[in-house]
Design a protein around this motif. Structure first.
Motif, PDB file in Angstrom:
ATOM      1  N   PRO A 135      -5.144 -22.017  -4.280  1.00  0.00           N
ATOM      2  CA  PRO A 135      -3.899 -21.292  -4.524  1.00  0.00           C
ATOM      3  C   PRO A 135      -4.152 -20.021  -5.327  1.00  0.00           C
ATOM      4  O   PRO A 135      -3.210 -19.335  -5.716  1.00  0.00           O
ATOM      5  CB  PRO A 135      -3.100 -22.288  -5.361  1.00  0.00           C
ATOM      6  N   MET A 136      -5.414 -19.714  -5.579  1.00  0.00           N
ATOM      7  CA  MET A 136      -5.721 -18.598  -6.475  1.00  0.00           C
ATOM      8  C   MET A 136      -6.931 -17.787  -6.017  1.00  0.00           C
ATOM      9  O   MET A 136      -7.869 -17.565  -6.780  1.00  0.00           O
ATOM     10  CB  MET A 136      -5.870 -19.093  -7.914  1.00  0.00           C
ATOM     11  N   PHE A 137      -6.902 -17.362  -4.746  1.00  0.00           N
ATOM     12  CA  PHE A 137      -7.866 -16.349  -4.321  1.00  0.00           C
ATOM     13  C   PHE A 137      -7.373 -15.045  -4.939  1.00  0.00           C
ATOM     14  O   PHE A 137      -6.292 -14.550  -4.624  1.00  0.00           O
ATOM     15  CB  PHE A 137      -7.931 -16.251  -2.795  1.00  0.00           C
ATOM     16  N   PHE A 138      -8.155 -14.527  -5.853  1.00  0.00           N
ATOM     17  CA  PHE A 138      -7.745 -13.446  -6.757  1.00  0.00           C
ATOM     18  C   PHE A 138      -8.348 -12.124  -6.290  1.00  0.00           C
ATOM     19  O   PHE A 138      -9.561 -12.021  -6.128  1.00  0.00           O
ATOM     20  CB  PHE A 138      -8.240 -13.805  -8.164  1.00  0.00           C
ATOM     21  N   MET A 139      -7.479 -11.152  -6.031  1.00  0.00           N
ATOM     22  CA  MET A 139      -7.956  -9.830  -5.622  1.00  0.00           C
ATOM     23  C   MET A 139      -7.262  -8.742  -6.430  1.00  0.00           C
ATOM     24  O   MET A 139      -6.048  -8.788  -6.636  1.00  0.00           O
ATOM     25  CB  MET A 139      -7.689  -9.585  -4.126  1.00  0.00           C
ATOM     26  N   ILE A 140      -8.058  -7.787  -6.896  1.00  0.00           N
ATOM     27  CA  ILE A 140      -7.549  -6.576  -7.541  1.00  0.00           C
ATOM     28  C   ILE A 140      -7.991  -5.401  -6.672  1.00  0.00           C
ATOM     29  O   ILE A 140      -9.187  -5.246  -6.391  1.00  0.00           O
ATOM     30  CB  ILE A 140      -8.097  -6.395  -8.965  1.00  0.00           C
ATOM     31  N   SER A 141      -7.034  -4.597  -6.237  1.00  0.00           N
ATOM     32  CA  SER A 141      -7.353  -3.494  -5.317  1.00  0.00           C
ATOM     33  C   SER A 141      -6.620  -2.240  -5.766  1.00  0.00           C
ATOM     34  O   SER A 141      -5.656  -2.292  -6.551  1.00  0.00           O
ATOM     35  CB  SER A 141      -6.899  -3.852  -3.899  1.00  0.00           C
ATOM     36  N   HIS A 142      -7.080  -1.099  -5.264  1.00  0.00           N
ATOM     37  CA  HIS A 142      -6.348   0.147  -5.506  1.00  0.00           C
ATOM     38  C   HIS A 142      -6.257   0.982  -4.241  1.00  0.00           C
ATOM     39  O   HIS A 142      -7.011   0.772  -3.289  1.00  0.00           O
ATOM     40  CB  HIS A 142      -6.953   0.954  -6.662  1.00  0.00           C
ATOM     41  N   LYS A 143      -5.333   1.903  -4.256  1.00  0.00           N
ATOM     42  CA  LYS A 143      -5.095   2.802  -3.128  1.00  0.00           C
ATOM     43  C   LYS A 143      -5.869   4.084  -3.392  1.00  0.00           C
ATOM     44  O   LYS A 143      -5.575   4.789  -4.375  1.00  0.00           O
ATOM     45  CB  LYS A 143      -3.582   3.077  -3.059  1.00  0.00           C
ATOM     46  N   PRO A 144      -6.871   4.397  -2.596  1.00  0.00           N
ATOM     47  CA  PRO A 144      -7.685   5.595  -2.854  1.00  0.00           C
ATOM     48  C   PRO A 144      -6.837   6.856  -2.920  1.00  0.00           C
ATOM     49  O   PRO A 144      -5.802   6.975  -2.223  1.00  0.00           O
ATOM     50  CB  PRO A 144      -8.643   5.639  -1.662  1.00  0.00           C
ATOM     51  N   THR A 145      -7.251   7.792  -3.744  1.00  0.00           N
ATOM     52  CA  THR A 145      -6.490   9.038  -3.934  1.00  0.00           C
ATOM     53  C   THR A 145      -6.303   9.768  -2.598  1.00  0.00           C
ATOM     54  O   THR A 145      -5.243  10.328  -2.331  1.00  0.00           O
ATOM     55  CB  THR A 145      -7.226   9.972  -4.919  1.00  0.00           C
ATOM     56  N   LEU A 146      -7.289   9.719  -1.741  1.00  0.00           N
ATOM     57  CA  LEU A 146      -7.223  10.412  -0.460  1.00  0.00           C
ATOM     58  C   LEU A 146      -6.322   9.713   0.554  1.00  0.00           C
ATOM     59  O   LEU A 146      -6.124  10.213   1.657  1.00  0.00           O
ATOM     60  CB  LEU A 146      -8.622  10.590   0.143  1.00  0.00           C
ATOM     61  N   PHE A 175       0.835  -1.206   0.000  1.00  0.00           N
ATOM     62  CA  PHE A 175       0.000   0.000   0.000  1.00  0.00           C
ATOM     63  C   PHE A 175       0.869   1.255   0.000  1.00  0.00           C
ATOM     64  O   PHE A 175       0.596   2.218  -0.724  1.00  0.00           O
ATOM     65  CB  PHE A 175      -0.914  -0.018   1.230  1.00  0.00           C
ATOM     66  N   LYS A 176       1.936   1.249   0.781  1.00  0.00           N
ATOM     67  CA  LYS A 176       2.803   2.433   0.885  1.00  0.00           C
ATOM     68  C   LYS A 176       3.543   2.719  -0.419  1.00  0.00           C
ATOM     69  O   LYS A 176       3.663   3.870  -0.833  1.00  0.00           O
ATOM     70  CB  LYS A 176       3.821   2.245   2.018  1.00  0.00           C
ATOM     71  N   VAL A 177       4.070   1.670  -1.074  1.00  0.00           N
ATOM     72  CA  VAL A 177       4.908   1.910  -2.256  1.00  0.00           C
ATOM     73  C   VAL A 177       4.090   2.092  -3.538  1.00  0.00           C
ATOM     74  O   VAL A 177       4.614   2.533  -4.562  1.00  0.00           O
ATOM     75  CB  VAL A 177       5.946   0.780  -2.469  1.00  0.00           C
ATOM     76  N   LEU A 178       2.798   1.777  -3.497  1.00  0.00           N
ATOM     77  CA  LEU A 178       1.921   1.933  -4.660  1.00  0.00           C
ATOM     78  C   LEU A 178       1.440   3.376  -4.765  1.00  0.00           C
ATOM     79  O   LEU A 178       1.114   4.009  -3.759  1.00  0.00           O
ATOM     80  CB  LEU A 178       0.715   0.997  -4.523  1.00  0.00           C
ATOM     81  N   LYS A 179       1.392   3.885  -5.990  1.00  0.00           N
ATOM     82  CA  LYS A 179       0.866   5.234  -6.201  1.00  0.00           C
ATOM     83  C   LYS A 179      -0.639   5.243  -5.940  1.00  0.00           C
ATOM     84  O   LYS A 179      -1.322   4.246  -6.195  1.00  0.00           O
ATOM     85  CB  LYS A 179       1.144   5.699  -7.629  1.00  0.00           C
ATOM     86  N   PRO A 180      -1.176   6.358  -5.436  1.00  0.00           N
ATOM     87  CA  PRO A 180      -2.623   6.427  -5.198  1.00  0.00           C
ATOM     88  C   PRO A 180      -3.399   6.652  -6.496  1.00  0.00           C
ATOM     89  O   PRO A 180      -2.838   7.064  -7.506  1.00  0.00           O
ATOM     90  CB  PRO A 180      -2.764   7.623  -4.252  1.00  0.00           C
ATOM     91  N   GLY A 181      -4.694   6.359  -6.446  1.00  0.00           N
ATOM     92  CA  GLY A 181      -5.567   6.588  -7.593  1.00  0.00           C
ATOM     93  C   GLY A 181      -6.037   5.291  -8.214  1.00  0.00           C
ATOM     94  O   GLY A 181      -5.467   4.225  -7.993  1.00  0.00           O
ATOM     95  N   GLY A 182      -7.075   5.387  -9.020  1.00  0.00           N
ATOM     96  CA  GLY A 182      -7.721   4.204  -9.580  1.00  0.00           C
ATOM     97  C   GLY A 182      -6.931   3.494 -10.652  1.00  0.00           C
ATOM     98  O   GLY A 182      -7.173   2.327 -10.941  1.00  0.00           O
ATOM     99  N   VAL A 183      -5.953   4.187 -11.276  1.00  0.00           N
ATOM    100  CA  VAL A 183      -5.185   3.570 -12.361  1.00  0.00           C
ATOM    101  C   VAL A 183      -4.177   2.570 -11.804  1.00  0.00           C
ATOM    102  O   VAL A 183      -3.991   1.482 -12.333  1.00  0.00           O
ATOM    103  CB  VAL A 183      -4.460   4.645 -13.205  1.00  0.00           C
ATOM    104  N   ALA A 184      -3.510   2.968 -10.712  1.00  0.00           N
ATOM    105  CA  ALA A 184      -2.528   2.083 -10.084  1.00  0.00           C
ATOM    106  C   ALA A 184      -3.257   0.981  -9.327  1.00  0.00           C
ATOM    107  O   ALA A 184      -4.220   1.251  -8.606  1.00  0.00           O
ATOM    108  CB  ALA A 184      -1.635   2.884  -9.133  1.00  0.00           C
TER     109      ALA A 184
END
Length: 349
Positions: free
Chosen positions: A336-347, A186-195
């Motif tokens: 072995p494949m619980f699949f999650m796609i998440s993003h870091k909110p802009t705020l 979470f810390k090293v990922l850029k915020p926003g819906g694209v990342a």
């Protein structure tokens, strides 16, 4: 203790299986705490021994995949990697972090597929050396770099808001706690819906009940043969993602899809189930006779000093895990494949 030029260490290898009690009834809180506290020793000891055998017996992509009827093994592995990249929305020019990159096969596939720049992170020197060699041979060294590091300390190594995307393929289960590794991502990922952060996670399913001895035994066998300090239920992965601040955009247990060919079929070792002619040898290597040949050869090579001491014992634990993975997969107790796609909110900043 013997240290090898390629990074393998006999001490870690020989100590690896001692992190578990072979008899589950003798397991204590102290055993579990020891593995969690020394997760780097558990992971390094395991991969010092298991890497070469996994490359030979499975593939350079150290993960499972879904199968279409008639789909080749290598094609299935690549499709699993493409599926992740497509759902993450990876685009040319993005800087992407692969946490727990193994010997780099998924990074090479995704780099070609999406034309992204990838940084592969791994705590194991032996795997890093092989990842760099294979990537140079593939002509992708200008697109993929590999660094040694601990995914529990990403922000120390890279700083915050560094990457356009992060993914982990069946790797973050090696963390002592999901909040720790997800929080660092979470810390090293850029915020926003694209990342985005995309992950295939190893989990016990909601049907798994640790109060049932046979359920607990299966988890124990998978742990000891997979370098996992502690297997945890799926609901904890989902909750950990939310606890650190991620917004989950998509989640699904892909192993629960009604596929005619199950994800664990190569581990069953039944050559009659091989989907293509090329896959007969892969499936045979997982059969009783294939495992006998491999493990006998490993024992002799270890006796002759061609492999580090402890390699054979790690190989024996791999066999235990293989059988347990099939049983747990058939009973829908493990994925072995619980699949999650998440993003870091802009705020989040």
């Amino acid at each position: 203790s013997t240290g090898y030029a390629d990074g393998r260490q006999e001490t870690r290898l020989e100590r690896y299986t001692k992190f578990w009690q072979k008899d589950l009834t003798r397991e204590s809180e102290a055993d579990s705490k020891g593995r969690l506290d020394k997760y780097t020793d558990v992971v390094n000891g395991y991969y010092d021994g298991a890497t070469v055998m996994t490359e030979y017996g499975w593939a350079r992509s150290f993960h499972f995949s879904r199968f279409y009827k008639g789909e080749g093994f290598a094609a299935s592995l690549a499709r699993q990697e493409h599926y992740l990249a497509a759902h993450m929305g990876l685009r040319p020019g993005m800087i992407v972090l692969d946490v727990g990159c193994g010997v780099g096969a998924p990074a090479r596939e995704i780099a070609r597929f999406c034309d992204v720049q990838i940084v592969g992170l791994n705590i194991n020197e032996f795997q890093l050396g092989r990842a760099r060699q294979y990537t140079e041979e593939a002509g992708l060294s200008d697109q993929i770099t590999f660094v040694k590091g601990d995914f529990m300390k990403l922000s120390e190594q890279f700083g915050e808001n560094r990457f356009d995307a992060v993914y982990g393929i069946e790797a973050t289960i090696h963390a002592p706690i999901w909040e720790g590794v997800y929080g660092e991502i979470f810390k090293v990922l850029k915020p926003g819906g694209v990342a985005s952060f995309g992950v295939y996670e190893w989990c016990m399913t909601d049907a798994w009940d640790p109060s049932i001895p046979s359920h607990r035994e299966l988890a124990h066998q998978i742990e000891i043969g997979s370098g996992i300090p502690e297997l945890r239920p799926m609901k904890l992965a989902r909750q950990a993602m939310k606890n650190v601040g991620f917004q989950i955009d998509h989640e699904e247990d892909l192993a629960d899809r009604p596929d005619e060919i199950p994800w664990y079929y190569p581990l069953e070792g039944d050559i009659l189930k091989a989907q293509t002619a090329w896959d007969y040898f892969t499936v045979w290597r997982m059969s009783w006779s294939g495992k006998l040949v491999t493990h006998t050869a490993v024992r002799f090579m270890e006796m002759l000093g061609l492999l580090p001491k402890g390699t054979w014992e790690v190989g024996e634990s791999l066999k235990v895990a293989g059988d347990a993975l099939v049983k747990a997969g058939q009973a829908k107790l493990f994925t072995p494949m619980f699949f999650m796609i998440s993003h870091k909110p802009t705020l989040a900043n």
